[in-house]
Design a protein around this motif. Structure first.
Motif, PDB file in Angstrom:
ATOM      1  N   LEU A 166      -9.301  -2.198  -3.119  1.00 53.74           N
ATOM      2  CA  LEU A 166      -7.886  -2.475  -2.868  1.00 53.74           C
ATOM      3  C   LEU A 166      -7.660  -3.789  -2.123  1.00 53.74           C
ATOM      4  O   LEU A 166      -6.513  -4.145  -1.847  1.00 53.74           O
ATOM      5  N   ASP A 167      -8.747  -4.480  -1.783  1.00 50.67           N
ATOM      6  CA  ASP A 167      -8.685  -5.726  -1.032  1.00 50.67           C
ATOM      7  C   ASP A 167      -7.979  -5.519   0.303  1.00 50.67           C
ATOM      8  O   ASP A 167      -7.076  -6.257   0.679  1.00 50.67           O
ATOM      9  N   ARG A 168      -8.381  -4.463   0.995  1.00 53.01           N
ATOM     10  CA  ARG A 168      -7.826  -4.127   2.297  1.00 53.01           C
ATOM     11  C   ARG A 168      -8.963  -3.776   3.249  1.00 53.01           C
ATOM     12  O   ARG A 168     -10.042  -3.370   2.825  1.00 53.01           O
ATOM     13  N   LYS A 169      -8.680  -3.867   4.534  1.00 56.11           N
ATOM     14  CA  LYS A 169      -9.644  -3.429   5.528  1.00 56.11           C
ATOM     15  C   LYS A 169      -9.627  -1.908   5.586  1.00 56.11           C
ATOM     16  O   LYS A 169      -8.617  -1.272   5.312  1.00 56.11           O
TER      17      LYS A 169
ATOM     18  N   MET B 106      -9.666   0.160   8.083  1.00 57.61           N
ATOM     19  CA  MET B 106      -8.737   0.742   9.051  1.00 57.61           C
ATOM     20  C   MET B 106      -7.300   0.739   8.525  1.00 57.61           C
ATOM     21  O   MET B 106      -6.505   1.581   8.921  1.00 57.61           O
ATOM     22  N   THR B 107      -6.976  -0.181   7.635  1.00 53.33           N
ATOM     23  CA  THR B 107      -5.643  -0.179   7.024  1.00 53.33           C
ATOM     24  C   THR B 107      -5.440   1.068   6.179  1.00 53.33           C
ATOM     25  O   THR B 107      -4.344   1.635   6.141  1.00 53.33           O
ATOM     26  N   LEU B 108      -6.487   1.534   5.519  1.00 58.18           N
ATOM     27  CA  LEU B 108      -6.397   2.722   4.675  1.00 58.18           C
ATOM     28  C   LEU B 108      -6.074   3.960   5.502  1.00 58.18           C
ATOM     29  O   LEU B 108      -5.379   4.863   5.035  1.00 58.18           O
ATOM     30  N   TYR B 109      -6.586   3.990   6.721  1.00 60.31           N
ATOM     31  CA  TYR B 109      -6.364   5.164   7.566  1.00 60.31           C
ATOM     32  C   TYR B 109      -4.911   5.290   8.046  1.00 60.31           C
ATOM     33  O   TYR B 109      -4.540   6.302   8.610  1.00 60.31           O
ATOM     34  N   ARG B 110      -4.100   4.277   7.819  1.00 60.92           N
ATOM     35  CA  ARG B 110      -2.669   4.409   8.093  1.00 60.92           C
ATOM     36  C   ARG B 110      -2.003   5.317   7.050  1.00 60.92           C
ATOM     37  O   ARG B 110      -0.968   5.903   7.315  1.00 60.92           O
ATOM     38  N   TYR B 111      -2.590   5.394   5.877  1.00 62.97           N
ATOM     39  CA  TYR B 111      -2.014   6.150   4.764  1.00 62.97           C
ATOM     40  C   TYR B 111      -2.767   7.437   4.462  1.00 62.97           C
ATOM     41  O   TYR B 111      -2.211   8.373   3.919  1.00 62.97           O
TER      42      TYR B 111
ATOM     43  N   MET C 281       0.835  -1.195   0.000  1.00 62.06           N
ATOM     44  CA  MET C 281       0.000   0.000   0.000  1.00 62.06           C
ATOM     45  C   MET C 281       0.873   1.250   0.000  1.00 62.06           C
ATOM     46  O   MET C 281       1.976   1.253   0.524  1.00 62.06           O
ATOM     47  N   SER C 282       0.350   2.295  -0.579  1.00 63.12           N
ATOM     48  CA  SER C 282       0.982   3.606  -0.548  1.00 63.12           C
ATOM     49  C   SER C 282      -0.109   4.639  -0.766  1.00 63.12           C
ATOM     50  O   SER C 282      -1.196   4.317  -1.263  1.00 63.12           O
ATOM     51  N   THR C 283       0.174   5.878  -0.404  1.00 60.11           N
ATOM     52  CA  THR C 283      -0.829   6.915  -0.613  1.00 60.11           C
ATOM     53  C   THR C 283      -1.097   7.116  -2.098  1.00 60.11           C
ATOM     54  O   THR C 283      -2.228   7.383  -2.486  1.00 60.11           O
ATOM     55  N   GLY C 284      -0.074   6.969  -2.915  1.00 61.23           N
ATOM     56  CA  GLY C 284      -0.270   7.097  -4.364  1.00 61.23           C
ATOM     57  C   GLY C 284      -1.196   6.028  -4.916  1.00 61.23           C
ATOM     58  O   GLY C 284      -2.058   6.308  -5.746  1.00 61.23           O
ATOM     59  N   ARG C 285      -1.021   4.802  -4.450  1.00 59.10           N
ATOM     60  CA  ARG C 285      -1.880   3.703  -4.908  1.00 59.10           C
ATOM     61  C   ARG C 285      -3.315   3.896  -4.430  1.00 59.10           C
ATOM     62  O   ARG C 285      -4.270   3.672  -5.166  1.00 59.10           O
ATOM     63  N   ILE C 286      -3.480   4.345  -3.193  1.00 58.17           N
ATOM     64  CA  ILE C 286      -4.819   4.579  -2.644  1.00 58.17           C
ATOM     65  C   ILE C 286      -5.504   5.710  -3.401  1.00 58.17           C
ATOM     66  O   ILE C 286      -6.673   5.608  -3.772  1.00 58.17           O
ATOM     67  N   THR C 287      -4.774   6.790  -3.665  1.00 62.42           N
ATOM     68  CA  THR C 287      -5.349   7.931  -4.386  1.00 62.42           C
ATOM     69  C   THR C 287      -5.708   7.549  -5.813  1.00 62.42           C
ATOM     70  O   THR C 287      -6.758   7.950  -6.321  1.00 62.42           O
ATOM     71  N   ALA C 288      -4.857   6.772  -6.462  1.00 64.14           N
ATOM     72  CA  ALA C 288      -5.147   6.328  -7.835  1.00 64.14           C
ATOM     73  C   ALA C 288      -6.388   5.441  -7.867  1.00 64.14           C
ATOM     74  O   ALA C 288      -7.227   5.557  -8.771  1.00 64.14           O
ATOM     75  N   ALA C 289      -6.541   4.560  -6.876  1.00 63.98           N
ATOM     76  CA  ALA C 289      -7.729   3.704  -6.814  1.00 63.98           C
ATOM     77  C   ALA C 289      -8.976   4.541  -6.549  1.00 63.98           C
ATOM     78  O   ALA C 289     -10.046   4.281  -7.116  1.00 63.98           O
ATOM     79  N   ALA C 290      -8.846   5.561  -5.700  1.00 70.93           N
ATOM     80  CA  ALA C 290      -9.984   6.447  -5.437  1.00 70.93           C
ATOM     81  C   ALA C 290     -10.381   7.200  -6.700  1.00 70.93           C
ATOM     82  O   ALA C 290     -11.571   7.337  -6.998  1.00 70.93           O
ATOM     83  N   LEU C 291      -9.397   7.669  -7.461  1.00 72.60           N
ATOM     84  CA  LEU C 291      -9.702   8.361  -8.716  1.00 72.60           C
ATOM     85  C   LEU C 291     -10.387   7.421  -9.704  1.00 72.60           C
ATOM     86  O   LEU C 291     -11.318   7.817 -10.402  1.00 72.60           O
TER      87      LEU C 291
ATOM     88  N   GLY D 177      -0.323  17.447  -3.234  1.00 67.81           N
ATOM     89  CA  GLY D 177      -1.521  16.961  -2.593  1.00 67.81           C
ATOM     90  C   GLY D 177      -1.366  17.103  -1.089  1.00 67.81           C
ATOM     91  O   GLY D 177      -0.440  17.728  -0.609  1.00 67.81           O
ATOM     92  N   PRO D 178      -2.247  16.509  -0.317  1.00 64.65           N
ATOM     93  CA  PRO D 178      -2.177  16.654   1.123  1.00 64.65           C
ATOM     94  C   PRO D 178      -1.040  15.851   1.747  1.00 64.65           C
ATOM     95  O   PRO D 178      -0.751  15.990   2.900  1.00 64.65           O
ATOM     96  N   TRP D 179      -0.374  14.977   0.980  1.00 68.48           N
ATOM     97  CA  TRP D 179       0.712  14.172   1.506  1.00 68.48           C
ATOM     98  C   TRP D 179       1.948  14.395   0.673  1.00 68.48           C
ATOM     99  O   TRP D 179       1.893  14.820  -0.464  1.00 68.48           O
ATOM    100  N   LYS D 180       3.086  14.064   1.220  1.00 67.62           N
ATOM    101  CA  LYS D 180       4.332  14.122   0.458  1.00 67.62           C
ATOM    102  C   LYS D 180       4.381  12.876  -0.418  1.00 67.62           C
ATOM    103  O   LYS D 180       4.616  11.773   0.060  1.00 67.62           O
ATOM    104  N   THR D 181       4.126  13.026  -1.706  1.00 74.38           N
ATOM    105  CA  THR D 181       4.115  11.884  -2.616  1.00 74.38           C
ATOM    106  C   THR D 181       5.204  11.981  -3.663  1.00 74.38           C
ATOM    107  O   THR D 181       5.362  11.101  -4.468  1.00 74.38           O
ATOM    108  N   SER D 182       5.950  13.050  -3.661  1.00 67.67           N
ATOM    109  CA  SER D 182       6.944  13.239  -4.693  1.00 67.67           C
ATOM    110  C   SER D 182       8.243  13.690  -4.041  1.00 67.67           C
ATOM    111  O   SER D 182       8.254  14.328  -3.005  1.00 67.67           O
ATOM    112  N   SER D 183       9.344  13.362  -4.649  1.00 65.47           N
ATOM    113  CA  SER D 183      10.633  13.704  -4.064  1.00 65.47           C
ATOM    114  C   SER D 183      10.903  15.198  -4.096  1.00 65.47           C
ATOM    115  O   SER D 183      11.724  15.697  -3.352  1.00 65.47           O
TER     116      SER D 183
END
Length: 168
Positions: free
Chosen positions: A45-48, A50-55, A15-25, A126-132
């Motif tokens: 994403l086949d996740r619980k 509460m797991t998403l709230y970690r990211y 999991m990553s914030t990028g993957r979660i955001t892409a799935a949401a889009l 975005g709201p998270w650091k997703t890029s270098s």
């Protein structure tokens, strides 16, 4: 010969914030923004949940991330020689973006800008650091409020029916 057994949990992609955001889009693009719930995203994403709230801290932050992801395709060149042509190019680019993500357009016009368009010339993180190239601090959305000049404001008591006192 011993064959190690790999559990289903380990065979799933990380999991990553990028993957979660892409799935949401993707959910917003196919089913609309009202269909995007944390439960629906967890199923995709086949996740619980509460797991998403970690990211992702909240659904609002997720929606801001979706807007930031969509707006990464929109580029403004502040050093352009011809501002009129730059504005035309921006309008054409926004039209292409709206055609590519028609269900995300309501989010684009209702969410606070947390990208380079809303925060000066910071990179679209975005709201998270997703890029270098993003700063280490999270990008905070800027609240923009429009206020009429004093000359155009109408006092509330000028209307005859809005007079204060007992109603008749």
């Amino acid at each position: 010969m011993h064959i190690p057994v790999v559990s289903a949990e380990r065979s799933r992609p990380s999991m990553s914030t990028g993957r979660i955001t892409a799935a949401a889009l993707q959910i917003v693009d196919t089913e609309g923004s009202r269909a995007l719930t944390m439960r629906r995203l967890g199923q995709a994403l086949d996740r619980k949940v509460m797991t998403l709230y970690r990211y992702v801290p909240s659904k609002d932050a997720l929606l801001d991330g979706v807007v930031a992801l969509v707006l990464t395709d929109l580029a403004i060149n502040p050093a352009a020689a011809d501002w009129r042509q730059e504005l035309r190019d921006l309008a054409a680019s926004f039209r292409d973006l709206a055609l590519a993500h028609p269900n995300a357009v309501p989010l684009l016009v209702t969410r606070p800008l947390a990208s380079a368009l809303g925060n000066g010339h910071q990179p679209p993180c975005g709201p998270w650091k997703t890029s270098s190239n993003c700063s280490s601090a999270p990008v905070q959305p800027r609240r923009r409020t429009a206020r009429l000049p004093a000359v155009l404001r109408i006092p509330a008591r000028t209307h005859p029916r809005r007079a204060t006192g007992p109603h008749r």
